[in-house]
Scaffold this motif. Structure first.
Motif, PDB file in Angstrom:
ATOM      1  N   THR A 149       0.835  -1.195   0.000  1.00 56.90           N
ATOM      2  CA  THR A 149       0.000   0.000   0.000  1.00 56.90           C
ATOM      3  C   THR A 149       0.874   1.251   0.000  1.00 56.90           C
ATOM      4  O   THR A 149       1.750   1.411   0.848  1.00 56.90           O
ATOM      5  N   ALA A 150       0.627   2.129  -0.970  1.00 54.29           N
ATOM      6  CA  ALA A 150       1.450   3.334  -1.121  1.00 54.29           C
ATOM      7  C   ALA A 150       0.923   4.157  -2.281  1.00 54.29           C
ATOM      8  O   ALA A 150       0.075   3.685  -3.066  1.00 54.29           O
ATOM      9  N   VAL A 151       1.421   5.360  -2.397  1.00 59.08           N
ATOM     10  CA  VAL A 151       1.242   6.133  -3.620  1.00 59.08           C
ATOM     11  C   VAL A 151       2.390   5.768  -4.552  1.00 59.08           C
ATOM     12  O   VAL A 151       3.558   5.836  -4.153  1.00 59.08           O
ATOM     13  N   TYR A 152       2.062   5.366  -5.740  1.00 60.55           N
ATOM     14  CA  TYR A 152       3.056   4.937  -6.726  1.00 60.55           C
ATOM     15  C   TYR A 152       3.290   6.048  -7.740  1.00 60.55           C
ATOM     16  O   TYR A 152       2.336   6.594  -8.299  1.00 60.55           O
ATOM     17  N   TYR A 153       4.566   6.344  -7.975  1.00 63.51           N
ATOM     18  CA  TYR A 153       4.958   7.422  -8.866  1.00 63.51           C
ATOM     19  C   TYR A 153       5.729   6.893 -10.062  1.00 63.51           C
ATOM     20  O   TYR A 153       6.645   6.084  -9.905  1.00 63.51           O
ATOM     21  N   CYS A 154       5.379   7.385 -11.221  1.00 58.24           N
ATOM     22  CA  CYS A 154       6.136   7.120 -12.434  1.00 58.24           C
ATOM     23  C   CYS A 154       7.288   8.114 -12.499  1.00 58.24           C
ATOM     24  O   CYS A 154       7.131   9.284 -12.101  1.00 58.24           O
ATOM     25  N   ALA A 155       8.437   7.662 -13.003  1.00 56.55           N
ATOM     26  CA  ALA A 155       9.622   8.506 -13.015  1.00 56.55           C
ATOM     27  C   ALA A 155      10.405   8.328 -14.300  1.00 56.55           C
ATOM     28  O   ALA A 155      10.456   7.225 -14.855  1.00 56.55           O
ATOM     29  N   ALA A 156      11.032   9.406 -14.752  1.00 56.78           N
ATOM     30  CA  ALA A 156      11.901   9.384 -15.929  1.00 56.78           C
ATOM     31  C   ALA A 156      13.272   9.905 -15.537  1.00 56.78           C
ATOM     32  O   ALA A 156      13.393  10.921 -14.849  1.00 56.78           O
ATOM     33  N   SER A 157      14.289   9.204 -15.981  1.00 56.83           N
ATOM     34  CA  SER A 157      15.668   9.563 -15.624  1.00 56.83           C
ATOM     35  C   SER A 157      16.585   9.304 -16.812  1.00 56.83           C
ATOM     36  O   SER A 157      16.249   8.551 -17.731  1.00 56.83           O
ATOM     37  N   THR A 158      17.767   9.908 -16.782  1.00 53.64           N
ATOM     38  CA  THR A 158      18.776   9.610 -17.794  1.00 53.64           C
ATOM     39  C   THR A 158      19.804   8.618 -17.271  1.00 53.64           C
ATOM     40  O   THR A 158      20.733   8.253 -17.993  1.00 53.64           O
ATOM     41  N   GLN A 159      19.679   8.190 -16.035  1.00 50.74           N
ATOM     42  CA  GLN A 159      20.681   7.346 -15.386  1.00 50.74           C
ATOM     43  C   GLN A 159      20.211   5.898 -15.244  1.00 50.74           C
ATOM     44  O   GLN A 159      19.191   5.602 -14.648  1.00 50.74           O
ATOM     45  N   TRP A 160      21.002   4.999 -15.782  1.00 46.88           N
ATOM     46  CA  TRP A 160      20.748   3.560 -15.666  1.00 46.88           C
ATOM     47  C   TRP A 160      21.960   2.899 -15.016  1.00 46.88           C
ATOM     48  O   TRP A 160      23.087   3.184 -15.397  1.00 46.88           O
ATOM     49  N   PRO A 161      21.777   1.967 -14.058  1.00 48.71           N
ATOM     50  CA  PRO A 161      20.500   1.462 -13.560  1.00 48.71           C
ATOM     51  C   PRO A 161      19.999   2.174 -12.305  1.00 48.71           C
ATOM     52  O   PRO A 161      18.993   1.771 -11.731  1.00 48.71           O
ATOM     53  N   SER A 162      20.663   3.254 -11.881  1.00 49.97           N
ATOM     54  CA  SER A 162      20.292   3.851 -10.594  1.00 49.97           C
ATOM     55  C   SER A 162      18.982   4.639 -10.655  1.00 49.97           C
ATOM     56  O   SER A 162      18.295   4.796  -9.655  1.00 49.97           O
ATOM     57  N   LEU A 163      18.658   5.180 -11.815  1.00 49.25           N
ATOM     58  CA  LEU A 163      17.517   6.082 -12.002  1.00 49.25           C
ATOM     59  C   LEU A 163      17.627   7.334 -11.129  1.00 49.25           C
ATOM     60  O   LEU A 163      16.648   8.062 -10.960  1.00 49.25           O
ATOM     61  N   MET A 164      18.794   7.594 -10.606  1.00 50.33           N
ATOM     62  CA  MET A 164      18.979   8.782  -9.789  1.00 50.33           C
ATOM     63  C   MET A 164      20.039   9.693 -10.412  1.00 50.33           C
ATOM     64  O   MET A 164      21.114   9.207 -10.782  1.00 50.33           O
ATOM     65  N   PRO A 165      19.761  10.958 -10.550  1.00 52.02           N
ATOM     66  CA  PRO A 165      18.529  11.601 -10.098  1.00 52.02           C
ATOM     67  C   PRO A 165      17.384  11.400 -11.082  1.00 52.02           C
ATOM     68  O   PRO A 165      17.601  11.136 -12.264  1.00 52.02           O
ATOM     69  N   VAL A 166      16.170  11.530 -10.560  1.00 52.37           N
ATOM     70  CA  VAL A 166      14.986  11.496 -11.409  1.00 52.37           C
ATOM     71  C   VAL A 166      14.797  12.888 -11.998  1.00 52.37           C
ATOM     72  O   VAL A 166      14.850  13.890 -11.296  1.00 52.37           O
ATOM     73  N   ASP A 167      14.576  12.917 -13.300  1.00 53.48           N
ATOM     74  CA  ASP A 167      14.381  14.195 -13.984  1.00 53.48           C
ATOM     75  C   ASP A 167      12.919  14.640 -13.968  1.00 53.48           C
ATOM     76  O   ASP A 167      12.635  15.850 -13.882  1.00 53.48           O
ATOM     77  N   TYR A 168      12.011  13.685 -14.086  1.00 53.47           N
ATOM     78  CA  TYR A 168      10.588  14.010 -14.111  1.00 53.47           C
ATOM     79  C   TYR A 168       9.802  13.004 -13.269  1.00 53.47           C
ATOM     80  O   TYR A 168      10.084  11.800 -13.311  1.00 53.47           O
ATOM     81  N   TRP A 169       8.795  13.556 -12.555  1.00 55.61           N
ATOM     82  CA  TRP A 169       7.905  12.719 -11.750  1.00 55.61           C
ATOM     83  C   TRP A 169       6.470  12.891 -12.221  1.00 55.61           C
ATOM     84  O   TRP A 169       6.076  13.982 -12.645  1.00 55.61           O
ATOM     85  N   GLY A 170       5.694  11.819 -12.100  1.00 59.17           N
ATOM     86  CA  GLY A 170       4.255  11.959 -12.237  1.00 59.17           C
ATOM     87  C   GLY A 170       3.682  12.405 -10.910  1.00 59.17           C
ATOM     88  O   GLY A 170       4.412  12.582  -9.915  1.00 59.17           O
ATOM     89  N   LYS A 171       2.356  12.589 -10.863  1.00 59.65           N
ATOM     90  CA  LYS A 171       1.714  13.066  -9.645  1.00 59.65           C
ATOM     91  C   LYS A 171       1.339  11.927  -8.708  1.00 59.65           C
ATOM     92  O   LYS A 171       0.969  12.169  -7.563  1.00 59.65           O
TER      93      LYS A 171
END
Length: 121
Positions: free
Chosen positions: A91-113
């Motif tokens: 149970t949680a709020v799930y966020y979609c994310a876009a990043s230029t970094q693989w495989p860390s995905l950090m930092p995230v460049d864009y988040w959904g709501k």
């Protein structure tokens, strides 16, 4: 600029399944690594799953391995998260994310709501 819109959240019983989708705007979707994060009140946002630009690479948090599957469709600019054998602790709020970094995905460049997933009987 990339806009991300999640859908598919809701209430599900323990052991059930749910599929989240994220629709991305823009013509550069395939240039981004995509992923899903989740957050519960009072806790930090945590990584759930990530997928490489072409979809051939996937990475998961240990807590969801074997239960969740991430996928993407670069023709439709969408990324999905199939969640099976759901547990109350998912149970949680799930966020979609876009990043230029693989495989860390950090930092995230864009988040959904975000979209709320509640696992409860």
């Amino acid at each position: 600029q990339v806009q991300l819109v999640e859908s598919g959240g809701g209430l599900v019983q323990p052991g059930g399944s749910l599929r989240l989708s994220c629709a991305a705007s823009g013509r550069t979707f395939s240039s981004y690594v995509m992923g899903w994060f989740r957050q519960t009140p009072g806790k930090e946002r945590e990584f759930v799953a990530g997928i490489s630009r072409g979809g051939g690479g996937k990475t998961y948090a240990d807590s969801v391995k074997g239960r969740f599957t991430i996928s993407r469709d670069n023709a439709d600019n969408t990324v999905s998260l199939q969640m099976n054998s759901l547990k109350p602790e998912d149970t949680a709020v799930y966020y979609c994310a876009a990043s230029t970094q693989w495989p860390s995905l950090m930092p995230v460049d864009y988040w959904g709501k975000g979209t709320l997933v509640t696992v409860s009987s």
